[in-house]
Design a protein around this motif. Structure first.
Motif, PDB file in Angstrom:
ATOM      1  N   ASN A   1     -30.400  61.952 -30.677  1.00  0.00           N
ATOM      2  CA  ASN A   1     -30.176  60.898 -31.673  1.00  0.00           C
ATOM      3  C   ASN A   1     -28.757  60.349 -31.760  1.00  0.00           C
ATOM      4  OD1 ASN A   1     -29.040  63.076 -32.917  1.00  0.00           O
ATOM      5  ND2 ASN A   1     -30.307  63.008 -34.736  1.00  0.00           N
ATOM      6  N   SER A   2     -27.800  60.936 -31.056  1.00  0.00           N
ATOM      7  CA  SER A   2     -26.453  60.340 -31.024  1.00  0.00           C
ATOM      8  C   SER A   2     -26.059  60.020 -29.580  1.00  0.00           C
ATOM      9  CB  SER A   2     -25.434  61.252 -31.697  1.00  0.00           C
ATOM     10  OG  SER A   2     -25.430  62.526 -31.097  1.00  0.00           O
ATOM     11  N   ALA A   3     -27.039  59.556 -28.829  1.00  0.00           N
ATOM     12  CA  ALA A   3     -26.832  59.236 -27.416  1.00  0.00           C
ATOM     13  C   ALA A   3     -25.746  58.174 -27.246  1.00  0.00           C
ATOM     14  CB  ALA A   3     -28.143  58.728 -26.806  1.00  0.00           C
TER      15      ALA A   3
ATOM     16  N   LEU B   1      -8.515  53.448 -19.686  1.00  0.00           N
ATOM     17  CA  LEU B   1      -9.927  53.747 -19.500  1.00  0.00           C
ATOM     18  C   LEU B   1     -10.706  52.475 -19.190  1.00  0.00           C
ATOM     19  CD1 LEU B   1     -11.698  56.280 -19.666  1.00  0.00           C
ATOM     20  CD2 LEU B   1     -12.123  55.726 -22.045  1.00  0.00           C
ATOM     21  N   ALA B   2     -11.459  52.489 -18.116  1.00  0.00           N
ATOM     22  CA  ALA B   2     -12.233  51.319 -17.696  1.00  0.00           C
ATOM     23  C   ALA B   2     -13.686  51.457 -18.148  1.00  0.00           C
ATOM     24  CB  ALA B   2     -12.135  51.145 -16.184  1.00  0.00           C
ATOM     25  N   LEU B   3     -13.871  51.911 -19.370  1.00  0.00           N
ATOM     26  CA  LEU B   3     -15.211  52.127 -19.910  1.00  0.00           C
ATOM     27  C   LEU B   3     -15.342  51.475 -21.271  1.00  0.00           C
ATOM     28  CD1 LEU B   3     -15.623  55.956 -19.212  1.00  0.00           C
ATOM     29  CD2 LEU B   3     -16.483  54.069 -17.825  1.00  0.00           C
ATOM     30  N   ARG B   4     -16.534  50.998 -21.547  1.00  0.00           N
ATOM     31  CA  ARG B   4     -16.911  50.559 -22.890  1.00  0.00           C
ATOM     32  C   ARG B   4     -18.013  51.513 -23.336  1.00  0.00           C
ATOM     33  NH1 ARG B   4     -18.905  45.127 -23.289  1.00  0.00           N
ATOM     34  NH2 ARG B   4     -18.203  45.234 -25.428  1.00  0.00           N
ATOM     35  N   VAL B   5     -17.888  52.057 -24.525  1.00  0.00           N
ATOM     36  CA  VAL B   5     -18.816  53.083 -24.998  1.00  0.00           C
ATOM     37  C   VAL B   5     -19.482  52.629 -26.293  1.00  0.00           C
ATOM     38  CG1 VAL B   5     -19.058  55.493 -25.728  1.00  0.00           C
ATOM     39  CG2 VAL B   5     -17.371  54.887 -23.962  1.00  0.00           C
ATOM     40  N   ALA B   6     -20.801  52.799 -26.339  1.00  0.00           N
ATOM     41  CA  ALA B   6     -21.561  52.548 -27.561  1.00  0.00           C
ATOM     42  C   ALA B   6     -22.328  53.823 -27.887  1.00  0.00           C
ATOM     43  CB  ALA B   6     -22.525  51.386 -27.367  1.00  0.00           C
ATOM     44  N   GLN B   7     -22.482  54.099 -29.166  1.00  0.00           N
ATOM     45  CA  GLN B   7     -23.226  55.282 -29.599  1.00  0.00           C
ATOM     46  C   GLN B   7     -24.428  54.837 -30.421  1.00  0.00           C
ATOM     47  OE1 GLN B   7     -21.027  58.253 -31.819  1.00  0.00           O
ATOM     48  NE2 GLN B   7     -22.345  59.820 -30.965  1.00  0.00           N
ATOM     49  N   TYR B   8     -25.537  55.534 -30.231  1.00  0.00           N
ATOM     50  CA  TYR B   8     -26.770  55.212 -30.935  1.00  0.00           C
ATOM     51  C   TYR B   8     -26.653  55.635 -32.388  1.00  0.00           C
ATOM     52  CZ  TYR B   8     -31.764  54.399 -31.420  1.00  0.00           C
ATOM     53  OH  TYR B   8     -32.997  53.914 -31.782  1.00  0.00           O
ATOM     54  N   SER B   9     -26.926  54.705 -33.280  1.00  0.00           N
ATOM     55  CA  SER B   9     -26.838  54.988 -34.706  1.00  0.00           C
ATOM     56  C   SER B   9     -27.720  53.993 -35.451  1.00  0.00           C
ATOM     57  CB  SER B   9     -25.381  54.841 -35.169  1.00  0.00           C
ATOM     58  OG  SER B   9     -25.283  54.992 -36.563  1.00  0.00           O
ATOM     59  N   ASP B  10     -28.509  54.490 -36.382  1.00  0.00           N
ATOM     60  CA  ASP B  10     -29.376  53.630 -37.201  1.00  0.00           C
ATOM     61  C   ASP B  10     -30.255  52.705 -36.363  1.00  0.00           C
ATOM     62  OD1 ASP B  10     -28.336  54.720 -39.572  1.00  0.00           O
ATOM     63  OD2 ASP B  10     -26.663  53.284 -39.556  1.00  0.00           O
ATOM     64  N   GLY B  11     -30.810  53.234 -35.290  1.00  0.00           N
ATOM     65  CA  GLY B  11     -31.786  52.493 -34.498  1.00  0.00           C
ATOM     66  C   GLY B  11     -31.242  51.543 -33.452  1.00  0.00           C
ATOM     67  N   LYS B  12     -29.915  51.549 -33.240  1.00  0.00           N
ATOM     68  CA  LYS B  12     -29.375  50.695 -32.185  1.00  0.00           C
ATOM     69  C   LYS B  12     -28.035  51.236 -31.681  1.00  0.00           C
ATOM     70  CE  LYS B  12     -27.119  46.798 -33.678  1.00  0.00           C
ATOM     71  NZ  LYS B  12     -27.018  45.432 -34.168  1.00  0.00           N
ATOM     72  N   TYR B  13     -27.648  50.748 -30.520  1.00  0.00           N
ATOM     73  CA  TYR B  13     -26.363  51.145 -29.953  1.00  0.00           C
ATOM     74  C   TYR B  13     -25.261  50.285 -30.555  1.00  0.00           C
ATOM     75  CZ  TYR B  13     -28.507  54.185 -26.514  1.00  0.00           C
ATOM     76  OH  TYR B  13     -29.191  55.204 -25.918  1.00  0.00           O
ATOM     77  N   ARG B  14     -24.201  50.942 -31.022  1.00  0.00           N
ATOM     78  CA  ARG B  14     -23.063  50.249 -31.618  1.00  0.00           C
ATOM     79  C   ARG B  14     -21.797  50.616 -30.847  1.00  0.00           C
ATOM     80  NH1 ARG B  14     -25.153  48.639 -36.492  1.00  0.00           N
ATOM     81  NH2 ARG B  14     -26.875  49.884 -37.283  1.00  0.00           N
ATOM     82  N   GLN B  15     -21.030  49.580 -30.492  1.00  0.00           N
ATOM     83  CA  GLN B  15     -19.816  49.820 -29.723  1.00  0.00           C
ATOM     84  C   GLN B  15     -18.821  50.647 -30.522  1.00  0.00           C
ATOM     85  OE1 GLN B  15     -18.051  46.412 -27.874  1.00  0.00           O
ATOM     86  NE2 GLN B  15     -16.307  47.568 -27.121  1.00  0.00           N
ATOM     87  N   MET B  16     -18.216  51.609 -29.846  1.00  0.00           N
ATOM     88  CA  MET B  16     -17.193  52.444 -30.468  1.00  0.00           C
ATOM     89  C   MET B  16     -15.827  51.802 -30.270  1.00  0.00           C
ATOM     90  SD  MET B  16     -18.443  56.230 -29.256  1.00  0.00           S
ATOM     91  CE  MET B  16     -17.079  57.024 -30.075  1.00  0.00           C
ATOM     92  N   ASP B  17     -14.937  52.042 -31.204  1.00  0.00           N
ATOM     93  CA  ASP B  17     -13.555  51.603 -31.076  1.00  0.00           C
ATOM     94  C   ASP B  17     -12.953  52.308 -29.859  1.00  0.00           C
ATOM     95  OD1 ASP B  17     -10.821  51.147 -31.279  1.00  0.00           O
ATOM     96  OD2 ASP B  17     -10.678  51.807 -33.362  1.00  0.00           O
ATOM     97  N   SER B  18     -12.382  51.548 -28.955  1.00  0.00           N
ATOM     98  CA  SER B  18     -11.848  52.137 -27.714  1.00  0.00           C
ATOM     99  C   SER B  18     -10.760  53.167 -27.989  1.00  0.00           C
ATOM    100  CB  SER B  18     -11.322  51.043 -26.781  1.00  0.00           C
ATOM    101  OG  SER B  18     -10.263  50.343 -27.393  1.00  0.00           O
TER     102      SER B  18
END
Length: 147
Positions: free
Chosen positions: A51-53, A70-87
């Protein structure tokens, strides 16, 4: 095809006491770094079981042979959708990971990478990429002693 891969990889991970906690991709188009095009059935299926994929997209525009960020953009699953994390909240350990990634790019290790489709075409090919994993481990040990 991707569902077969996910099932096989999940079984492999379970046998090692691991779980699939995320999905990463690198777009073919070097200017593309969106989550929208990356988020698909695989990422959603992973989130059903973890649930926190995380969904990670390689930002090709930031890749270079001398990585300084870092050459990555990361989103975490929360409340039914992926939300981008602050880099600024995305952290990699040990600190020399960027150096190891740059070394892999310089050696063109990506040309040896076997994905699951390659494996299905020729089952003798190792989709787990153990040789590349061993190389990464060796590099991190070496640079870890230098960090």
């Amino acid at each position: 095809m991707s569902e077969i891969a996910l099932t096989e990889i999940d079984q492999w991970a379970s046998n090692l006491g691991l779980c699939i906690a995320g999905y990463y991709t690198a777009h073919e188009n070097l200017k593309e770094a969106s989550f929208e095009k990356a988020s698909n059935r695989i990422a959603d299926k992973i989130a059903e079981n973890f649930n926190s994929a995380c969904l990670v997209v390689v930002d090709n525009r930031k890749l270079s042979l001398h990585l300084d960020n870092l050459a990555l953009r990361v989103a975490q699953y929360s409340d039914g959708k992926y939300r981008q994390m602050d880099s600024q909240k995305v952290n990699v350990e040990p600190p020399c990971v960027l150096e190891a990634c740059a070394s892999l790019l310089q050696r063109q290790a990506y040309k040896q990478l076997i994905d699951f489709d390659n494996h299905l075409d020729d089952i003798s090919l190792d989709w787990s990429n153990q040789q590349i994993n061993d190389d990464v481990t060796d590099m991190l040990k070496l640079c870890g002693s230098l960090c």
